[in-house]
Design a protein around this motif. Structure first.
Motif, PDB file in Angstrom:
ATOM      1  N   THR A 216       0.827  -1.210   0.000  1.00 56.46           N
ATOM      2  CA  THR A 216       0.000   0.000   0.000  1.00 56.46           C
ATOM      3  C   THR A 216       0.862   1.262   0.000  1.00 56.46           C
ATOM      4  N   LEU A 217       2.125   1.134   0.437  1.00 57.23           N
ATOM      5  CA  LEU A 217       3.030   2.282   0.395  1.00 57.23           C
ATOM      6  C   LEU A 217       3.242   2.777  -1.029  1.00 57.23           C
ATOM      7  N   LEU A 218       3.117   1.878  -1.995  1.00 60.36           N
ATOM      8  CA  LEU A 218       3.430   2.219  -3.381  1.00 60.36           C
ATOM      9  C   LEU A 218       2.388   3.123  -4.025  1.00 60.36           C
ATOM     10  N   SER A 219       1.220   3.260  -3.381  1.00 61.81           N
ATOM     11  CA  SER A 219       0.171   4.102  -3.961  1.00 61.81           C
ATOM     12  C   SER A 219       0.594   5.561  -4.034  1.00 61.81           C
ATOM     13  N   HIS A 220       1.588   5.946  -3.221  1.00 65.09           N
ATOM     14  CA  HIS A 220       2.067   7.335  -3.237  1.00 65.09           C
ATOM     15  C   HIS A 220       3.485   7.445  -3.787  1.00 65.09           C
TER      16      HIS A 220
END
Length: 236
Positions: A216-220
Motif C-alpha cells: 500500500t506504500l506504493l500508492s504514493h
C-alpha cells in the motif's frame, strides 16, 4: 573483587543523553517534524533538545547507521532524503526479508510467542490511529511497532531481526506521511488477517498478507521526487 570497574558516572550520563537524543531525533524524523533533506545544524539541535554537542553528534552518527540521517560536505548532517526509487527498493527488500523472518518466526514460535502476538494485536485494535484533532496518535504508533516486532520475535537470527527493524524504520517514514488517509477499518482488517494467519501457522498466507499491507506504500510512490530540497533546520 570485580576486575572491570563500572564506567565513570559522566560516561553513563553521556550515553543516556545520547540515547535520549537518538530516540527524540528518530521520532522527529519519522513523524516528519524534521523534513527529508533538512539540514541538521548542531547548534540548533543543542537548543532543540537541551543537550551539548557530544550527545548530538553521537546520536546523529547512530542515525546515519540506520539511514535516517546522511552526512554531507565532510561534517554536515541532514535528514535522509525520500525518493520514489528508494521507496521501491525498500518495499522489495522488505518483501524478500519477510519470506525468511516471518516463516522462521512461525516455525520457532511457542505458545508464549503466540499469546504475545494476539495480545499486541488487541492492544493496537483498541487504540485510535489518529487523535480528534487529526494528529498522529503516538500511542497507536508504538503499539503498531510492537505488533510487527511480536510477529517476528521468534525468528532465531538476531542479524535478520535487526535488519528487519532498520527496514521498518526506513519505510515507516513513507507510511506516516499518509497515515491520515488510511482507513482505520481496513487497517484493522489487514493486521487481524496477518495475526490470524500467523497463529494458524500458515506461513505463505501470513507473508502474503504482510506483503500486501507493505504494497500500500506504493500508492504514493510517484509523489516523491528523486531528491528532496535541502533546507536549514527550523528554530526549536
Amino acid at each position: 573483587m570485580s576486575l572491570n570497574p563500572p564506567p565513570p558516572t559522566d560516561d553513563l550520563q553521556g550515553a543516556t543523553r545520547a540515547s535520549m537524543v537518538f530516540e527524540r531525533l528518530r521520532e522527529d524524523i519519522l513523524e516528519g517534524r524534521l523534513a527529508p533533506g533538512e539540514k541538521l545544524r548542531i547548534e540548533a539541535l543543542e537548543t532543540r533538545y537541551e543537550v551539548g554537542a557530544s550527545p548530538i553528534r553521537e546520536a546523529l552518527n547512530r542515525l546515519i547507521s540506520v539511514r535516517l540521517v546522511e552526512q554531507f560536505e565532510r561534517r554536515g548532517f541532514r535528514v535522509a532524503a525520500l525518493s520514489r526509487d528508494d521507496l521501491l527498493d525498500l518495499v522489495r527488500a522488505r518483501r524478500l526479508l519477510n519470506e525468511v523472518v516471518v516463516r522462521e518466526s512461525l516455525v520457532h514460535g511457542d505458545q508464549a510467542w503466540e499469546d504475545e502476538l494476539v495480545l499486541s494485536y488487541h492492544r493496537m485494535w483498541r487504540c485510535p490511529m489518529t487523535l480528534a484533532e487529526g494528529q498522529t496518535n503516538r500511542e497507536w504508533e508504538v503499539l503498531h511497532r510492537r505488533f510487527h516486532a511480536a510477529l517476528i520475535a521468534a525468528c532465531p537470527s538476531k542479524w535478520l531481526t535487526d535488519f528487519h527493524e532498520l527496514l521498518f524504520d526506513a519505510s515507516d517514514r513513507y507510511r506516516r506521511l499518509n497515515v491520515r488517509e488510511r482507513d482505520l477499518a481496513h487497517t484493522r482488517t489487514e493486521h487481524r488477517e496477518i495475526m490470524e494467519a500467523a497463529v494458524s501457522r500458515d506461513a505463505p498466507l501470513a507473508v502474503q498478507r504482510l506483503n500486501d499491507s507493505i504494497d500500500t506504500l506504493l500508492s504514493h510512490a510517484d509523489s516523491f521526487a528523486p531528491l528532496s530540497p535541502l533546507n536549514s533546520v527550523s528554530s526549536p
